[in-house]
Design a protein around this motif. Structure first.
Motif, PDB file in Angstrom:
ATOM      1  N   GLY A 192      -4.401 -39.000  13.192  1.00  0.00           N
ATOM      2  CA  GLY A 192      -4.288 -38.069  12.070  1.00  0.00           C
ATOM      3  C   GLY A 192      -4.997 -38.557  10.825  1.00  0.00           C
ATOM      4  N   ASP A 193      -5.542 -39.777  10.872  1.00  0.00           N
ATOM      5  CA  ASP A 193      -6.196 -40.295   9.659  1.00  0.00           C
ATOM      6  C   ASP A 193      -7.322 -39.390   9.147  1.00  0.00           C
ATOM      7  OD1 ASP A 193      -7.074 -42.342   7.635  1.00  0.00           O
ATOM      8  OD2 ASP A 193      -8.834 -42.243   8.941  1.00  0.00           O
ATOM      9  N   ARG A 196      -5.735 -36.483   7.352  1.00  0.00           N
ATOM     10  CA  ARG A 196      -5.165 -36.877   6.069  1.00  0.00           C
ATOM     11  C   ARG A 196      -6.276 -37.111   5.046  1.00  0.00           C
ATOM     12  NH1 ARG A 196      -4.924 -41.816   3.653  1.00  0.00           N
ATOM     13  NH2 ARG A 196      -3.586 -41.819   1.829  1.00  0.00           N
ATOM     14  N   SER A 197      -7.325 -37.807   5.482  1.00  0.00           N
ATOM     15  CA  SER A 197      -8.336 -38.211   4.515  1.00  0.00           C
ATOM     16  C   SER A 197      -9.131 -37.034   3.972  1.00  0.00           C
ATOM     17  CB  SER A 197      -9.261 -39.274   5.117  1.00  0.00           C
ATOM     18  OG  SER A 197     -10.007 -38.714   6.168  1.00  0.00           O
ATOM     19  N   VAL A 198      -9.183 -35.920   4.721  1.00  0.00           N
ATOM     20  CA  VAL A 198      -9.843 -34.754   4.144  1.00  0.00           C
ATOM     21  C   VAL A 198      -8.832 -33.812   3.493  1.00  0.00           C
ATOM     22  CG1 VAL A 198     -11.792 -34.877   5.734  1.00  0.00           C
ATOM     23  CG2 VAL A 198      -9.860 -33.374   6.280  1.00  0.00           C
ATOM     24  N   GLY A 199      -7.570 -34.222   3.474  1.00  0.00           N
ATOM     25  CA  GLY A 199      -6.587 -33.519   2.655  1.00  0.00           C
ATOM     26  C   GLY A 199      -5.902 -32.333   3.296  1.00  0.00           C
ATOM     27  N   HIS A 229      -7.219 -47.866   9.451  1.00  0.00           N
ATOM     28  CA  HIS A 229      -6.838 -46.518   9.043  1.00  0.00           C
ATOM     29  C   HIS A 229      -5.694 -46.007   9.903  1.00  0.00           C
ATOM     30  CE1 HIS A 229     -10.229 -45.836   6.231  1.00  0.00           C
ATOM     31  NE2 HIS A 229     -10.757 -46.808   6.974  1.00  0.00           N
ATOM     32  N   CYS A 230      -5.767 -46.287  11.195  1.00  0.00           N
ATOM     33  CA  CYS A 230      -4.676 -45.892  12.082  1.00  0.00           C
ATOM     34  C   CYS A 230      -3.422 -46.709  11.751  1.00  0.00           C
ATOM     35  CB  CYS A 230      -5.062 -46.097  13.544  1.00  0.00           C
ATOM     36  SG  CYS A 230      -6.525 -45.172  14.014  1.00  0.00           S
ATOM     37  N   GLY A 318     -16.924 -45.635   3.850  1.00  0.00           N
ATOM     38  CA  GLY A 318     -16.601 -44.784   5.009  1.00  0.00           C
ATOM     39  C   GLY A 318     -15.228 -44.145   4.985  1.00  0.00           C
ATOM     40  N   GLY A 319     -14.411 -44.467   3.961  1.00  0.00           N
ATOM     41  CA  GLY A 319     -13.056 -43.903   3.931  1.00  0.00           C
ATOM     42  C   GLY A 319     -13.045 -42.503   3.337  1.00  0.00           C
TER      43      GLY A 319
END
Lengths: 399, 265, 340
Positions: A192-193, A196-199, A229-230, A318-319
């Protein structure tokens, strides 16, 4: 946007309030001091940095194009670590992205990223049936509740040929230490990272529910991840996973194995390395010592530090979903990072994050005159275990 | 002009990599395989939703297939479609493009009041691209195949579209009602709105029609209504890369390569 | 059972639709004539070409030289440009007058547009986008080979009762026959009943050739770091193969190529039939943009480059040494098969 005088905007309460709602009031304690904007790493490569204050204001006013700068944020946490009022800037930033999804102000490629995860279960849109292929020729079995650990491979190590080598090195280390482990094979879900990271918080909530149920049913206790990230997801964003659930990044687990005497490096590895801290280990989860201690336990290896290290590390770029958005040449943090690494005189930059690995390797060309290579911690440890001295066969190749 | 009513036709297709031929019965095994909405149909749906945003009106989704397709129609509702219809009956099974286009056209007639019917250019399983022209013929409307860009010209009752051709394109104008097939990749389909998804799952306006609900001639649907028959199937050669290394001098390598690429030259 | 407008007893001959664009025959039309000639060999089946357009009878001889016994020409000013309505109406009348047993069309965008409409109007079966054709030994029925499910499955399809048995055939699967200028054939002009009101659609603009769109390219020649800024040979090979030039990230960074040619996760995901990848190591972010290609050729000096793990044909050599002889070899191979 700057050209539009603010007093021409008709203020509507609903326009204003939707921002507070989306960000959960995260920006409420902001005193507009501007530290975050001044220190944002984008300032190292661009004239203009991310001004979360400005984006919040433009969003509150409902100005067209308010979300333009929002997608640059790599969620590196540097701003937050220096914010005098401890504003949860990531929360504000991701909340604004959530609003941007609602208002369909999303960069191209990101809807496809989510559909890939929805239909294929991974960020790369690859068939789940190919998920276990990274382990071809190795004896990696399906996880059983009696196993010491579940190895959570993750989308990158499962599908990216380069990162597959990291997973394979890690498996060799686990085998050498006599660890009983398994994976979820084809059933392994995306952590799911990327979502999450794209909101996309609402979709993320659905994934977390389903994944938590899967882990619970599989009887997972100790889970070792390859990607920080995971790890961050499982450690901090899975509220329903409790009762003995123990997520670890693999650097932590390797150190445990070393400290318990299960993993020993007896042969010398004369190698000068520098260690690049991934944001999601160091700043987000305070995991700075463990990877270094693993490196220090290798005889002959010399660890050199870059100026920006540990909690002060520089993001690879890259995050925050940036792996799925293009960063123009000349604007990549990883270029700067590789130059810093070269200045230490190290032969190898070691990191332990698939995104860092990809970004740093893609920037090898900026230090073409040096002999610098990029390796993952698992690869270095595996090399040490084999007692090989040459790095050429495991070290990354120049693209 | 009254509010625009766009009908998007979608098909649910198995993921290509999941498909196997049963080596004993020589039939395609479809049971339990992962499926998705046919990708170009997603482009058609996205085009419909974008046109609705621009001009107002409503979007109706229609599909033909087994009851399990309901799940996918809910995704279309979650993306923004207003209502969905599934034409589902054992009697529809085994339809070729003639019977399929007839059945869909009869379903669309029953839905009624349509201005624009959007389909994907072709399905990833059958890949015939023949259903959209077929629907247009049954409904006696204009057709625009391989549309990349499509504008509704307000007031005139016309659409203007750019059609992709081999090595070129044309811009054509057609009167509404009209059937258009949308080029794969013409746009990026929006992701679902999760609030809408919850609504679609709980109370989404989704209607299932059987053969008796729509006005169809039983002789013209399903297997009986299909003039073509499948005479056999085979699994194509494994798609694994050959990884053949060509040896020799550059001239020899070049020649060896050209011999292997004849089909493309 | 849906009945076609005429039955098998009345039907005879193989018809091939001779698709023309701006007064030029499409290559696939001649490929079909060649294949149909082969199918009729040893059987007494007439082979008829059908030509629709405005003052296009001059093209008939080309089809006869390729193997047609007869060409029926429907000439009308309203057929100057392809429209579904005009072509379907004119063609239907021709078919009902001539009652062919088999009707073959090229699976081009307009060929498929027309075939799909015609098949329903005639209430007959259509086998779409065939990759091979044969006639069944005992019955003489047309059997079309089609691929489905992204190419993973082959199916063999026939249409036993309805007529004509229609099929569209993918361009390029059959060879264009060598023309025989001495061949004789009939050219028959047929009447066309067509009025302006029959055509609902208006063609506003028709353009051959267009801007860069690597996602549509059938052939991609891709260059990376290894080209060192020199794309001359890459361009030459691409244009020789009617393809496009694609690049990895490095040429974009270096300003050697524009961003609209970038293949990869943050560029474009492409699905060409053929990709020739030169001087690209094959990092994952690149390869996700090319892996859907039907056939991949990799040329790279580094035998260990990951690109070779996902290529069909691998050449470990300098692209600058391989491309010149490759271009020559392609030219030689296309010598007898040019101008598709």
């Amino acid at each position: 946007m700057a050209s539009q005088p603010v007093d021409s905007v008709f203020l509507e309460d609903a326009t204003w309030e939707r921002v507070d709602k989306a960000t959960g009031g995260a920006a409420a304690s902001c005193f507009q001091c501007g530290v975050c904007t001044a220190i944002c790493p984008w300032g190292l490569v661009k004239e203009e940095t991310i001004s979360i204050r400005k984006i919040v204001r433009q969003a509150q006013l409902g100005l067209p194009g308010w979300s333009d700068g929002l997608w640059l944020c790599t969620t590196c946490l540097w701003c937050e670590s220096r914010c005098p009022h401890e504003v949860d800037i990531t929360k504000a930033s991701l909340g604004l992205r959530r609003l941007a999804w609602k208002e369909r102000q999303v960069p191209p490629g990101l809807p496809t990223l989510l559909w890939n995860i929805y239909f294929d279960g991974n960020a790369w849109g690859r068939p789940p049936s190919e998920r276990p292929l990274w382990a071809k020729g190795m004896a990696v079995k399906e996880f059983a509740p009696g196993d010491e650990i579940l190895l959570y491979v993750g989308d990158d190590a499962a599908y990216d040929r380069r990162v597959q080598k990291v997973a394979r090195a890690l498996v060799s280390l686990l085998e050498a230490a006599g660890v009983t482990f398994g994976t979820l094979g084809e059933r392994e879900p995306s952590s799911g990272d990327p979502v999450r990271s794209v909101g996309h918080e609402e979709y993320l909530a659905e994934m977390i529910d389903a994944n938590a149920r899967l882990f619970q049913e599989a009887g997972v206790k100790t889970m070792v991840t390859i990607s920080p990230h995971c790890y961050d997801m499982f450690a901090n964003r899975y509220p329903n996973l409790s009762g003995g659930f123990r997520p670890l990044h693999y650097s932590q687990y390797l150190l445990e194995l070393i400290e318990n005497g299960r993993l020993k490096f007896e042969k010398k590895l004369p190698l000068k390395v520098t260690y690049h801290d991934p944001c999601y280990l160091s700043r987000r989860n305070d995991i700075c010592d463990e990877p270094r201690q693993v490196l220090r336990s290798i005889p002959g290896l010399e660890l050199l530090e870059m100026e920006r290290s540990r909690q002060d590390t520089l993001c690879c770029g890259g995050g925050g979903g940036r792996m799925w958005m293009e960063t123009a040449g000349g604007e990549r943090f990883s270029d700067l990072r590789m130059r810093e690494a070269a200045e230490t005189g190290a032969e190898v930059v070691v990191t332990c994050c698939p995104h860092c690995l990809s970004c740093l390797e893609a920037s090898l060309s900026v230090v073409a005159e040096s002999k610098l290579r990029v390796m993952d911690l698992a690869e270095v440890a595996h090399l040490a275990l084999q007692g090989r001295t040459a790095t050429s066969d495991v070290a990354s190749r120049r693209p | 002009m009254r509010p625009l009513h766009i009908i998007a036709c979608v098909k649910v297709v198995p993921k290509p990599e999941e498909i196997r031929v049963d080596s004993e019965t020589w039939t395609i095994q479809r049971d339990g395989v992962r499926s998705e909405i046919n990708p170009p149909d997603m482009n058609a749906l996205e085009m419909a939703l974008a046109l609705k945003e621009q001009h107002g009106g409503r979007v109706t989704v229609v599909a033909m297939g087994p009851p399990t397709f309901v799940l996918y129609l809910r995704l279309a509702l979650a993306m923004g479609a207003d209502e969905a219809y599934l034409l589902s009956d054992r009697a529809f099974a085994g339809a070729d493009t003639l019977a399929t286009s007839y059945t869909l056209a009869q379903g669309i007639r029953k839905i009624g009041d349509y201005d624009l019917i959007l389909c994907g250019e072709e399905s990833s399983d059958g890949a015939t691209a023949q259903v959209p022209p077929g629907i247009a013929e049954w409904l006696n409307t204009a057709q625009i195949t391989y549309a990349e860009d499509l504008e509704v010209l307000p007031g005139s009752g016309m659409v203007k579209a750019r059609r992709e051709l081999t090595g070129g394109y044309e811009v054509i104008q057609a009167p509404l009602p009209c059937v258009a097939s949308v080029k794969a990749g013409a746009n990026e389909p929006r992701f679902m709105d999760m609030e809408r998804k919850a609504w679609a799952e709980a109370e989404g306006p989704l209607t299932v029609w059987t053969a008796t609900d729509i006005d169809v001639d039983p002789e013209m649907i399903g297997l009986p209504g299909s003039p073509t028959i499948v005479d056999g199937v085979a699994q194509a050669e494994a798609s694994e890369r050959k990884r053949e290394f060509l040896a020799g001098t550059p001239e020899e390598q070049a020649q060896a390569l050209v011999e292997r690429l004849r089909a493309y030259l | 059972m849906t009945k076609s407008l005429y039955g098998a007893q009345e039907a005879s001959a193989i018809w091939v639709y001779l698709e023309q664009n701006q007064g030029r025959l499409t290559g696939v039309s001649l490929e079909l004539v060649g294949k149909a000639r082969e199918l009729t060999d040893g059987r007494s089946i007439p082979l008829v070409g059908v030509l629709l357009g405005d003052q296009v009878s001059g093209l008939a001889q080309e089809a006869i030289a390729a193997g047609a016994d007869e060409v029926r020409v429907a000439d009308h000013p309203l057929l100057r440009q392809y429209t579904t309505d005009g072509y379907t109406k004119a063609f239907t009348e021709l078919i009902l007058a001539g009652k062919p047993d088999i009707l073959l069309l090229g699976a081009t965008p307009n060929g498929r547009d027309l075939a799909g409409r015609l098949a329903v109007r005639l209430r007959t079966g259509l086998t779409a986008d065939c990759t091979d054709l044969r006639l069944e030994e005992d019955t003489g029925l047309l059997v079309g080979e089609v691929t489905g499910f992204g190419g993973g499955i082959l199916a063999y399809i026939k249409c036993p009762d309805n007529r004509p048995q229609m099929a569209t055939v993918r361009p390029g699967v059959f060879a264009v026959p060598a023309p025989d200028g001495a061949r004789q054939g009939k050219v028959v002009s047929v009447p066309v009943n067509l009025a302006k009101e029959d055509i609902k659609v208006q063609v506003l603009e028709h353009v051959d050739g267009q801007g860069v769109d690597i996602t549509r390219a059938q052939v991609l020649v891709a260059a990376g770091r290894g080209c060192q800024g020199d794309l001359a040979l890459i361009n030459e090979l691409a244009s020789l193969l009617d393809g496009e030039v694609g690049v990895s990230r490095v040429p974009v960074d270096e300003g050697w190529a524009s961003r609209d040619r970038m293949i990869g996760q943050t560029g474009y995901v492409t699905r060409p039939k053929l990709a020739i990848v030169c001087g690209i190591s094959g990092a994952f972010q690149f390869s996700v943009g090319i892996e859907k290609a039907e056939t991949i050729v990799a040329i790279n000096t580094d035998a260990e480059a990951p690109i070779f793990e996902q290529a069909d044909y691998c050449i470990v050599d300098d692209m600058f040494d391989v491309l010149p002889p490759l271009i020559e070899a392609v030219k030689r191979a296309r010598g007898g098969n040019g101008g598709r």
